[in-house]
Scaffold this motif. Structure first.
Motif, PDB file in Angstrom:
ATOM      1  N   THR A  24       0.662  -1.270  -0.243  1.00 28.29           N
ATOM      2  CA  THR A  24       0.336  -0.054  -0.617  1.00 28.29           C
ATOM      3  C   THR A  24       1.036   1.702  -0.051  1.00 28.29           C
ATOM      4  O   THR A  24       2.112   1.000  -0.046  1.00 28.29           O
ATOM      5  N   ASP A  25       0.355   2.501  -0.271  1.00 29.77           N
ATOM      6  CA  ASP A  25       0.999   3.960  -0.005  1.00 29.77           C
ATOM      7  C   ASP A  25       1.133   3.754   1.336  1.00 29.77           C
ATOM      8  O   ASP A  25       0.525   3.097   2.411  1.00 29.77           O
ATOM      9  N   SER A  27      -0.581   5.734   3.246  1.00 30.49           N
ATOM     10  CA  SER A  27      -1.713   5.429   4.313  1.00 30.49           C
ATOM     11  C   SER A  27      -2.106   4.635   5.372  1.00 30.49           C
ATOM     12  O   SER A  27      -3.016   5.013   6.464  1.00 30.49           O
ATOM     13  N   ALA A  28      -1.472   3.532   4.755  1.00 27.23           N
ATOM     14  CA  ALA A  28      -1.677   2.180   5.962  1.00 27.23           C
ATOM     15  C   ALA A  28      -0.660   2.239   7.117  1.00 27.23           C
ATOM     16  O   ALA A  28      -1.213   1.538   7.927  1.00 27.23           O
ATOM     17  N   ALA A  37      -6.958   2.293   2.132  1.00 28.62           N
ATOM     18  CA  ALA A  37      -6.260   1.199   1.147  1.00 28.62           C
ATOM     19  C   ALA A  37      -6.197  -0.330   0.144  1.00 28.62           C
ATOM     20  O   ALA A  37      -6.686  -0.622  -0.574  1.00 28.62           O
ATOM     21  N   ARG A 133       3.871  -0.875   4.922  1.00 34.55           N
ATOM     22  CA  ARG A 133       3.018  -0.629   3.589  1.00 34.55           C
ATOM     23  C   ARG A 133       3.211  -2.068   3.280  1.00 34.55           C
ATOM     24  O   ARG A 133       2.317  -1.937   2.082  1.00 34.55           O
TER      25      ARG A 133
END
Length: 156
Positions: A24-25, A27-28, A37, A133
Motif C-alpha cells: 500500500t502507500d 496511508s496504511a 487502501a 506499507r
C-alpha cells in the motif's frame, strides 16, 4: 523483499496459508488509511498493539479491531502485570519488526497475545505484514490460531 516481510510470508506458508501480501502507500500507517487502501471496514483492520510487561520485561500483544482502543486497566488485568510503553528497541528485539509494521505473526519469539472478539465478526481481517506499507488478509480463526491469542475483552 525485506527480511521482515519474508518472515511473515514464511510464517503464513508454514501454517498452510497461501495469503497475498499487498503493498500500500504510506496511508496504511493508520487503521483508517489501511481500510481505505484495501477497501474494507475500519474494524476489519487487526491492529497489533504492543506493551511492555513491567514485571516480565517482555512485550505482550493485543490484537484489536481498527476502530477500537485498548483499555489499559483491562489489559493489565489480562496480562497479570502492569503494562508500560514498549520502546522501539524492545519491540524489534522480541518481534523482529519496527514499530508501525508489527505483524501479528512471524515474531522472533513467541509472544503472549489477546484478540479483540470484534475481529471474529468478519470473514476476513487485514493485518500488517512486517512493514508499514504491507498488509495481508486472513480469516480471524486463522489469526487466532497462528498467534496463540486468547479472546478477551480489553476494549475501552
Amino acid at each position: 523483499m525485506s527480511k521482515s516481510l519474508r518472515r511473515v510470508q514464511s510464517a503464513l506458508e508454514a501454517a498452510g496459508l497461501m495469503v497475498e501480501i499487498r503493498e500500500t502507500d504510506d496511508s496504511a500507517r493508520t487503521a483508517e488509511g489501511a481500510a481505505a487502501a484495501v477497501g474494507c471496514a475500519v474494524d476489519q483492520i487487526a491492529k497489533s498493539i504492543i506493551f511492555r510487561g513491567e514485571a516480565s520485561g517482555h512485550v505482550v500483544l493485543f490484537l484489536t479491531a481498527g476502530g477500537n482502543r485498548v483499555d489499559p486497566a483491562k489489559a493489565t488485568v489480562l496480562a497479570g502485570q502492569s503494562l508500560g510503553k514498549a520502546d522501539a528497541e524492545l519491540v524489534r528485539a522480541e518481534t523482529g519488526f519496527a514499530i508501525g509494521g508489527v505483524a501479528p505473526v512471524g515474531h522472533l519469539n513467541r509472544i503472549e497475545a489477546w484478540l479483540d472478539p470484534r475481529l471474529l465478526d468478519f470473514e476476513q481481517v487485514w493485518a500488517a505484514a512486517g512493514t508499514p506499507r504491507h498488509v495481508f488478509a486472513i480469516a480471524p480463526a486463522d489469526l487466532l490460531r497462528l498467534t496463540w491469542a486468547k479472546t478477551a475483552d480489553f476494549i475501552a
